[in-house]
Structure formats: structure tokens, C-alpha cells
Design an enzyme around this catalytic site. Structure first.
Site, short mmCIF file in Angstrom:
data_model
loop_
_atom_site.label_atom_id
_atom_site.label_comp_id
_atom_site.label_asym_id
_atom_site.label_seq_id
_atom_site.Cartn_x
_atom_site.Cartn_y
_atom_site.Cartn_z
N LYS A 77 1.14 -1.09 -0.44
CA LYS A 77 0.12 -0.05 0.03
C LYS A 77 0.78 1.60 0.37
O LYS A 77 0.68 1.92 -0.77
CB LYS A 77 -0.78 0.05 1.32
CG LYS A 77 -2.11 -1.03 1.82
CD LYS A 77 -2.48 -0.58 2.40
CE LYS A 77 -2.10 -0.70 3.95
NZ LYS A 77 -1.41 -1.88 3.76
N THR A 78 1.82 1.49 0.92
CA THR A 78 2.62 2.42 0.77
C THR A 78 4.04 2.44 -0.53
O THR A 78 3.57 3.33 -0.86
CB THR A 78 3.50 2.59 2.43
OG1 THR A 78 2.84 2.09 3.29
CG2 THR A 78 4.29 3.51 2.65
N GLN A 99 -6.16 -3.73 10.85
CA GLN A 99 -4.86 -2.19 11.76
C GLN A 99 -4.72 -1.04 12.24
O GLN A 99 -3.86 -0.36 12.66
CB GLN A 99 -3.23 -2.21 10.90
CG GLN A 99 -2.93 -3.49 10.28
CD GLN A 99 -1.43 -3.33 8.83
OE1 GLN A 99 -0.60 -2.78 9.38
NE2 GLN A 99 -1.32 -3.61 7.65
N ARG A 121 5.10 -8.05 11.10
CA ARG A 121 6.32 -6.56 10.63
C ARG A 121 6.75 -7.76 9.79
O ARG A 121 8.29 -7.20 9.40
CB ARG A 121 5.96 -5.91 12.01
CG ARG A 121 5.81 -4.74 12.46
CD ARG A 121 5.19 -3.99 11.37
NE ARG A 121 4.53 -4.10 11.09
CZ ARG A 121 3.64 -3.82 10.01
NH1 ARG A 121 3.82 -2.81 9.21
NH2 ARG A 121 1.98 -4.47 9.80
P1 ATP Z 1 1.50 -2.09 6.29
O1 ATP Z 1 0.64 -2.37 5.66
O2 ATP Z 1 2.83 -3.20 6.87
O3 ATP Z 1 1.35 -0.46 6.15
P2 ATP Z 1 1.98 -1.62 3.10
O4 ATP Z 1 1.01 -2.32 2.19
O5 ATP Z 1 2.24 -1.12 3.20
O6 ATP Z 1 2.09 -2.47 4.34
P3 ATP Z 1 4.36 -1.50 2.10
O7 ATP Z 1 5.31 -1.97 3.20
O8 ATP Z 1 4.28 -0.86 0.81
O9 ATP Z 1 3.46 -2.31 2.38
O10 ATP Z 1 5.43 -2.84 1.49
C1 ATP Z 1 6.12 -4.32 2.17
C2 ATP Z 1 6.94 -4.68 1.13
O11 ATP Z 1 7.01 -4.70 0.05
C3 ATP Z 1 7.93 -4.05 0.74
O12 ATP Z 1 9.42 -3.78 1.39
C4 ATP Z 1 7.90 -3.00 0.17
O13 ATP Z 1 9.46 -3.34 -1.00
C5 ATP Z 1 7.76 -4.59 -1.15
N1 ATP Z 1 6.95 -4.87 -2.66
C6 ATP Z 1 5.37 -3.90 -2.71
N2 ATP Z 1 4.93 -4.05 -3.70
C7 ATP Z 1 5.55 -5.02 -4.50
C8 ATP Z 1 6.41 -5.29 -6.17
N3 ATP Z 1 4.83 -5.21 -6.81
N4 ATP Z 1 6.97 -6.35 -5.74
C9 ATP Z 1 7.94 -6.43 -4.98
N5 ATP Z 1 8.00 -6.35 -4.03
C10 ATP Z 1 6.71 -5.12 -3.26
MG MG Z 2 2.35 0.99 4.67
#
Ligand code: ATP
Ligand code: MG
Length: 749
Positions: free
Chosen positions: A32-33, A249, A610
Site C-alpha cells: 500500500k505504502t 490494523q 512486521r
Molecule cells: P503495511 O500494511 O504494513 O503498512 P504496506 O501495505 O504499506 O504494509 P509496503 O510497506 O508498501 O506494504 O510493502 C511491503 C514490502 O513489499 C516492501 O518491502 C516493498 O518493497 C515490497 N513490495 C511492495 N510491492 C511490491 C512488488 N510489486 N514487488 C516486489 N516487492 C514489493
Molecule cells: Mg504501509
């Protein structure tokens, strides 16, 4: 465009959907981020949108900084782009427009200490007894009002005019008037007033709407009603709003976060595009399955499940330690083992593990201490994020200074630190004078304070305070050999007035200080258990070593310690979740609120997710909290995880059967609530001190049988009302000071 190619189809779809409302609702680690950062880069680089037109908000400074860094990596530096926390965005708006609300633009921002002082003064003016109603009580009520947007004028209509309500009303009124008069705002005001500016000043609203064509909010599930209003006001016209979050979350309901904000986004912005991301890129399949098996116990949630290409992964290691020291040393030894490279291939898929790949995520700050010690012992560098290292905490430093004084009264630095802590009426100027006098006389500050003439020259309050202080330190100094270190500690805590000061403050903050001080008693009792004859000097030496271990130079490569709450949004290859025990996690306080347990479970989900590669969950069979040991029960979250996912090395089985054995004998049907444990520890401290002081009242006569907390049973040989001579069972004779000696009269021979 290579960064776009790294995204999966769904992510790319979201990143390239830049016009109209967009909701990215997805589980942890689904990118997401990352999608949001790429979206910003895409808008700027590919669509030529000016960074000036973009507003991205999140919750913590760390998260905001990380997002800004990642965007700038893609597009280069961009100073006029607003990637900020809610509070700083609001502050910026207010710096330009606070005059609309009658503030000067250079208004002050009051932090919690300032707020406290203000309320205390108000109570004094209004002659409110702050012993009955603490300033925290009023501040809590005021904060709630601001969150609900109830002004002082509206208060009686909303809450009625009973005695208490009348009082809150008066304090609230005076508080608001004082802030206005001082041209100041508190933290709640920053959010509230920014919203008011946007509501009341059409020109300001137009200005920001015209500026921020594109608005993004990360961790939207944790917004409260005012943050929500802020976002809506800005976004309503262009409707280019993208919110990102995960209802699983939401961990800040206790601070007013409203999960409905994310669940009802589609209603608020009809026609919103909803993107659900289902692939997790962060964790192994095992970790995800464990997270899923825990969170699926929550009744109120939208069902969703993540998948990962990395289907396997090491099982989750569960270690139920003997006690909290065993738990910490297990964690430290695992970190040593994996960083030294002596691990099997399944364990560490990549060689050359670094300390910073490890995180220890605990439920409460008080848990950090045992880990800090275990890591120090092995020379493992660590940093405590979002909190202070245990021995860096103010209250711990203060009490250590009191102990240093007992050991060495010439320790001027220690004395200077605590002479007015708690307040004894010794201001900066007086202290300076006293120091000069001591210097001129060539003696220690303490010795100067022993001079009756000097003390008499002080104000009545200061004189009394200083006499009490020197009596206490002097008495303990003389008696230290006859006292257990924990008794000296209790006596200092109570006798110095430090404990009372914290109790009177009666805030969340002072409560946690008391917890930390009670935790310090665990440190002492640990040492006493190892060596009953340890002297105060030896103890202080050991403490000094612990406190001085300098891990700061290697912060770059250090194990990270922090609370589960502050770990939101972050990730680490190796994660430890200690304290998996009922009462600690989930904490008992969870049961005091309707959704409490579900919120704890979401926090557990945040913790598990995490971890990228490996997760350890640990607990302790017995835990000493605040100096008192109790048996614990394994966390219900542990039992919610599918046993197939947990490492089958028999640890749990063995520990479980151990627990069975204990259950038959010593196991309590209900573990003691930590909350009560704290209360108990505080009572004990006071009773202990009362017992020592009671020896002053007792009339000791030859032939009395007494018990001494350190030396056991003995017989009184003589007493002159100040000093009592006692022969103990081992034949030793001791002279003990009445009023200090923990001596209890038992009867006569
Ligand atoms: P949270 O809910 O914990 O905030 P999030 O949904 O924001 O998580 P991110 O932190 O953006 O998730 O991404 C999680 C991990 O996955 C990071 O290490 C990111 O680099 C990797 N990632 C995200 N998208 C891809 C992709 N399409 N291909 C490979 N790696 C990815
Ligand atoms: Mg995030």
C-alpha cells in the site's frame, strides 16, 4: 517508468488512477505504502503534476520521512511538496491563517507539560482540590471535548450541570481563556483549529483546495473524527483523494481513531474506485498464515486473505522460557547465533545477517529493560526507538542519583540532580549560591547542607525539605550495611517524596514512571537473589556498567527495540515478539473496553506482519513484574495460531507439560492482573517503609525477640532509644538504628 514496472497489475492500476476518489484497502505488506509512493512519483514525472499540488499525510514522523525519502529517490529533491504528519500539516496552515480565529500567527504550541502547569494554576485559582480531581482528569475531559467539538459554552448543554460537570466546565472555560490570552494552542487545537480555519475562512479553504488538487492519506484506518473532517474539507471539491489502509490494523481506537472512516469511504465519496491488493510481498507464507489465523478470530472485520509467492518459510519459533531473564537471554543468544553465521540454511536464507535486521517488538515499554541487559551482556548493539533506553529515563536516573548519594554523599552531581526533585523550594539561584558556598569552604554540597546556619538562611519550605533530605541520606548511609538494597531503595522512594510527587501528578505519564520505578525493584531483587550479601557499592558499580554501555556509536547497525504500536508500517527480516502471556498481551486493560480484545488482536496482527523471514514468539512461565514473581498463562493469541505453523522442536510441548505440572500445585486459576500487581508492589513499598519507621515507635527492651528483614531472628541485648543492639541467630551482634532498621518486635523470650 521502471518503477511502475516493478508494481503488480493491481498496484499499477491504483498508482495510475490519479483522478477521482480511490481507496486502497488491503492487508499488511501488500504494498500500500509503496503504491502510494509510486503514485506520487508517477504524477510528478509522467503527468507533469507539480509537487506543489500534492498533499500526502500520515501519522508518525518516521513514516512521513520514509515516504518523502522514497519519493525523492524517484524524482529528486522537492522542497515544496507536503509529505507530512497530520499535526505538522495543520501547524503549517495555522501559521498562515490563525488570525482568522483571533490568534497571532506566532502562537505558541503547548506540549503536555505546559498543559499540566496551566491546569494546575487554574485549579489553584478556582480553589479546586487537585488531590480529589487531578489535572489529568481535567485534561482528559478537555481533550475529549475538543475531539467531539464541544466548546466550553456548549458543555453544560451536552453534559449537564452536576457538581463534577460544573467543575470541568469551569476549568475548561478558564483553560481556553488562558490559551487565548497566552496566544497558545495545545496539540488537539492544532487539528481542531486547522479545521475551523478551513470552515470559517472561505478564502483559506479556496487557497488550499486550489493548491492541493491531489490528496493522499496513509494508515487511514487510524484517523479520528477531526482528521477525517480535515481531509474531507480539502478533498470535497476536486475529489482527487486517495486513502490507503487496512481495517485489520486499526490500533488507535483508544485515542479516538474511528474505523468507520475507512469502512465508509465509498459512501463518503460515491463512485470511488476500490483497489484490493491481495499479494503480500513482505512475509513468508508461514508468517502470513499465522497472522491470518489470529486475526480471523475477530468478529467485526471484512474477510480478506493475503497470499504470497513465498509459500513456505521457516516455522514460527515459540519459546516459553522459565522466566523473563531466560526469555531475554534466549532472544539475545538467537541474535548472536544468527549474526555469527552459525545457522542452518533454512533459517537464514541470506548469509551475513546484520544486527539491524532484528527487531524486538514488545507490548509495554517496561519490557525493554531485560532485553537491554541481555543484549548488553552479549555486546550486541541495540537502539530503543520511540522511547528511551531504560537507564536513560528520567525517573530511573533520578533514583539512581539518590542511591549514589547514599553510597557517597560527596557526589555533588547526583545531589544537584535531585535536590529539587521533588520540589523542595530550591530554585536555580539558591542552588547556585549553595554551590558557591560549598566551593569556597572546600567541602561537598552535602556537607554544606548539614550546616544548621546555612539551612536556617533558606526559606521555611526549603529548610524543611533540606533537613528531611539530609536526615534520610545520612540515616541510610549509616545503616546501609544493615539493610537490604531493596529496603534502601524503598526508603528512598518514599522518604524523598519522589513517589508521592508522581502519585500526585496522576497522569498517564507519571503512572508509567511509577511502573518503571517498580520495575527497577525487579532489577534490585534480581541482583539480591544472585548474591544476598551484595553491598550497595557493588550494586551501584554493576548498574553503572549497565547504564554506560555505549551502544550509540553503532546505531546504524543495531537491533531495534520498540513497542508494537510504534512499529506500524515498518518491516524487519527477523522479528521477536516477547511477552506472549495473558495479561501482558493481550493486556488486561483490553477487557475493560468493549472492543478492547479485538484491538489487541489487531495489534498482534500488526506485530506478526512486521516480519519478513522469521518470527519468534516468546513468553515466560514466571514473570517478575515490579519486584513480584507470578506464574503466567500462555497468551490466548498463541493458542489461536494454527499449531502446524509453530516449530515442532518440542519446546512448546515440553513447556506445556511443565505448565501442567505446575498447574496441579502452584498454578493459579487466574493469573494476577498486572494492574493489581503494580498496585500490590506500590503497597508493599509503602508497607515496607512503614515497618521500618515503626521500629521508632516500638519500645525495645533487653530480652525482646525481633525479626530483621536481612538478618532474620534475634534477641535484643540493649537499647537507648536510638540504637538497639541485637544478637542474631548466627551469633553475630549488630547495632541498628531505630527508625531505619527493618526490625519487627515479635514478643519476649
Ligand atoms: P503495511 O500494511 O504494513 O503498512 P504496506 O501495505 O504499506 O504494509 P509496503 O510497506 O508498501 O506494504 O510493502 C511491503 C514490502 O513489499 C516492501 O518491502 C516493498 O518493497 C515490497 N513490495 C511492495 N510491492 C511490491 C512488488 N510489486 N514487488 C516486489 N516487492 C514489493
Ligand atoms: Mg504501509
Amino acid at each position: 517508468m521502471d518503477y511502475l514496472n516493478k508494481l503488480n497489475d493491481k498496484q499499477r492500476e491504483a498508482a495510475m488512477h490519479t483522478e477521482g476518489p480511490l481507496l486502497i484497502l488491503a492487508g499488511a505488506g501488500s504494498g500500500k505504502t509503496s503504491t502510494m509512493t509510486c503514485r506520487i512519483a508517477y504524477m510528478i514525472r509522467e503527468l507533469g503534476i507539480s509537487p506543489y499540488n500534492i498533499l500526502a499525510v500520515t501519522f508518525t514522523n518516521k513514516a512521513a520521512k520514509e515516504m518523502k525519502d522514497r519519493v525523492e529517490e524517484l524524482i529528486g529533491e522537492s522542497p515544496n511538496m507536503w509529505i507530512l504528519t497530520f499535526h505538522s500539516a495543520c501547524l503549517r496552515i495555522l501559521r498562515s491563517h490563525a488570525d482568522v480565529l483571533g490568534y497571532g500567527r506566532d502562537f505558541a504550541v503547548y506540549d503536555p507539560t505546559d498543559q499540566k502547569t496551566l491546569v494546575r494554576n487554574i485549579c489553584k485559582d478556582l480553589q479546586i482540590d487537585t488531590k480529589k480531581f487531578s489535572h489529568a482528569y481535567f485534561l482528559g475531559a478537555i481533550s475529549k471535548c475538543k475531539e467531539d467539538r464541544i466548546s466550553p459554552e456548549e458543555y453544560p448543554r451536552e453534559y449537564g450541570t452536576d457538581y463534577r460537570e460544573q467543575m470541568i466546565h469551569k476549568v475548561y472555560q478558564a483553560y481556553e481563556a488562558a490559551l487565548k490570552k497566552n496566544n497558545a494552542m495545545d496539540f488537539d487545537d492544532l487539528l481542531l483549529n486547522a479545521v475551523k480555519v478551513l470552515e470559517q475562512d472561505g478564502a483559506a479553504l479556496r487557497k488550499y483546495r486550489n493548491r492541493f488538487h491531489y490528496i493522499m492519506v496513509d494508515e487511514y484506518q487510524d484517523t479520528n473524527q477531526i482528521q477525517y473532517a480535515f481531509v474531507r474539507l480539502l478533498a470535497e471539491e476536486h475529489r482527487n483523494i486517495c486513502v490507503v489502509g487496512d481495517d485489520d490494523q486499526c490500533i488507535y481506537q483508544w485515542r479516538g481513531a474511528d474505523i468507520r472512516n475507512i469502512l465508509e469511504f465509498e459512501k463518503d465519496f460515491p463512485g470511488a474506485k476500490v483497489v484490493k491488493l491481495e499479494q503480500n510481498y513482505r512475509s513468508t507464507g508461514t508468517i502470513l498464515d499465522a497472522a491470518h489465523s489470529v486475526i480471523s478470530h475477530n468478529a467485526s472485520r471484512k474477510a480478506k486473505k493475503l497470499w504470497t509467492e513465498d509459500a513456505g518459510g521457516s516455522p514460527i519459533t515459540y519459546y516459553r522460557a522459565e522466566d523473563e531473564r531466560d526469555e531475554a537471554s534466549y532472544v539475545a543468544s538467537e541474535i548472536s547465533r544468527l549474526t555469527e553465521g552459525s545457522y542452518t540454511l533454512e533459517e537464514g536464507r541470506k548469509a551475513g545477517r546484520r544486527y539491524k535486521d532484528f527487531a524486538i517488538l514488545y507490548r509495554t515499554n517496561a519490557q525493554s529493560r531485560t532485553f537491554e541487559e541481555a543484549l548488553s551482556r552479549r555486546g550486541i548493539p541495540y537502539q530503543v526507538l520511540g522511547g528511551l533506553r531504560y537507564y536513560d529515563r528520567k525517573e530511573v536516573k533520578d533514583i539512581v542519583c539518590y542511591m549514589r548519594l547514599v553510597q557517597n554523599r560527596a557526589d555533588d552531581l547526583a545531589l544537584i540532580r535531585v535536590i529539587n526533585e521533588p520540589k523542595r523550594g530550591i530554585g536555580g539561584k539558591t542552588l547556585e549560591k549553595l554551590q558557591t558556598l560549598a566551593r569556597v569552604r572546600g567541602e561537598s554540597l552535602f556537607d554544606t547542607l548539614l550546616d544548621e546556619d546555612v539551612v536556617a538562611s533558606l526559606s521555611a519550605k526549603a529548610g524543611k525539605g533540606i533537613r528531611e533530605l539530609t536526615d534520610l541520606i545520612g540515616g541510610l548511609y549509616r545503616e546501609q550495611a544493615n539493610m537490604r538494597i531493596s529496603d534502601i531503595y524503598d526508603r528512598l522512594l518514599v522518604g524523598s517524596g519522589y513517589m508521592k510527587m508522581l502519585e500526585d501528578q496522576n497522569t498517564i505519564e507519571s503512572e508509567s514512571r511509577i511502573e518503571n520505578l517498580m520495575e527497577f525493584k525487579s532489577v534490585i531483587i534480581d541482583f539480591e537473589e544472585d548474591d544476598a550479601n551484595m553491598t550497595l557499592a557493588e550494586f551501584m558499580e554493576r548498574i553503572a556498567l549497565l547504564a554506560d554501555v555505549d551502544n550509540h556509536d553503532s546505531e546504524e547497525n543495531a537491533v531495534v527495540l520498540m513497542t508494537l504500536h510504534s512499529a506500524k508500517g515498518l518491516e524487519f527480516p527477523f522479528v521477536f515478539m516477547p511477552g506472549m502471556e495473558d495479561g501482558l498481551f493481550p493486556g488486561w486493560r483490553a477487557f475493560d473496553r468493549p472492543d478492547g480484545l479485538e484491538e489487541e488482536r489487531r495489534l498482534c496482527y500488526v506485530g506478526i506482519t512486521r516480519a519478513k523471514e522469521r518470527l519468534w514468539m516468546t513468553g515466560a512461565e514466571q514473570r517478575m513484574l515490579y519486584g513480584k514473581t507470578d506464574y503466567t498463562r500462555e497468551s490466548q493469541f498463541m493458542r489461536e495460531i494454527d499449531p502446524k505453523l509453530i516449530s515442532g522442536d518440542g519446546v512448546m510441548q515440553k513447556k506445556r507439560s511443565n505448565a501442567e505440572g505446575l498447574r496441579s500445585g502452584m498454578w493459579r486459576s487466574e493469573p494476577v492482573r498486572p494492574f493489581d500487581q503494580l498496585k500490590y508492589a506500590r503497597q508493599q513499598t509503602k508497607q515496607n517503609v512503614a515497618a521500618m519507621q515503626a521500629s521508632a515507635e516500638a519500645d525495645f527492651a533487653p530480652g525482646d525477640v525481633v525479626t530483621h528483614r536481612k538478618f532474620g531472628e534475634g534477641e535484643v541485648l540493649s537499647s537507648d532509644g536510638k540504637i538497639v543492639r541485637v544478637r542474631f541467630a548466627d551469633g553475630s551482634e549488630k547495632k541498628l538504628a531505630i527508625g531505619f532498621a527493618p526490625l519487627e518486635k515479635r514478643g519476649r523470650i
